[in-house]
Design an enzyme around this catalytic site. Structure first.
Site: not given
Ligand code: AMP
Length: 203
Positions: A28, A103, A142, A148, A159
């Protein structure tokens, strides 16, 4: 001049407030960037914003670092501040694509409230999904390629679990509101991109 006309186009586009939904490694992020570029709207990735904050060592970064490294979700309250501040910036006025927010169901309510204050609402929720074994295989790839900190096996599992428990309920919610556009993420990047464009009526 070019920027001004680009803005007008996005402003006239009644369908330029878009949310991207999908499990980690569904592709995404890639698709969000491509669609935002095609529509000339900012791609707002909350994950990228938080990672930058951590890298820069800001007070926000220090507050979220441990939670992120465990693969858990940052609190709804803190995320509300982050998103409200970002959507208040000029470039998001005539449209935006949110990648990674909302989320949780409380975050859905917060986003609705922020938009309502400006007589706006979400136009499309694009849901990109793929079978679990594909998601896990992509995560491993990845992990090797990017190293990462939040991509170790345990964190990848956490996750996905967070997604299934807290984010998946949003699918039914947005479907009921008639906003859900489902796209099969188990195709080539180009094929998914074409499906995404069609899903938001931009192809
Ligand atoms: P992502 O790159 O979108 O997978 O986000 C990486 C990490 O950032 C997630 O595993 C969460 O710890 C935090 N995060 C990002 N967006 C949110 C959100 N909308 N609500 C809570 N945590 C978030």
């Amino acid at each position: 001049m070019a920027g001004a006309s680009g803005n007008t186009m996005a402003g006239n586009n009644a369908s330029s407030r878009i949310v991207f939904l999908g499990p980690p490694n569904s592709g995404k992020g890639t698709q969000a960037t491509r669609l935002a570029e095609a529509l000339d709207i900012p791609a707002i990735s909350t994950g990228d914003m938080l990672r930058s904050a951590v890298a820069e060592g800001t007070s926000l970064g220090r507050r979220v670092e441990d939670v992120m490294n465990r693969g858990e979700l940052v609190s709804d309250e803190l995320m509300a501040e982050v998103v409200k501040g970002r959507l208040a910036q000029d470039d998001a006025e005539s449209g935006f694509l949110l990648d990674g927010y909302p989320r949780t169901l409380p975050q859905v309510a917060t986003l609705d409230r922020i938009l309502e204050e400006q007589d706006q609402s979400v136009d499309h929720v694009v849901m990109i999904d793929a079978p679990e074994d594909i998601l896990v295989a992509r995560a491993k790839k990845r992990q090797i390629e990017q190293g990462r900190a939040d991509d170790t096996d345990d964190v990848v599992r956490r996750r996905l679990l967070e997604y299934r428990e807290k984010t998946e309920p949003l699918v039914g919610h947005y479907r009921e509101r008639g906003l859900l556009r489902e796209v099969d993420g188990d195709q080539s990047i180009e094929e998914v991109q074409a499906a995404v464009l069609a899903a938001v009526g931009a192809s």
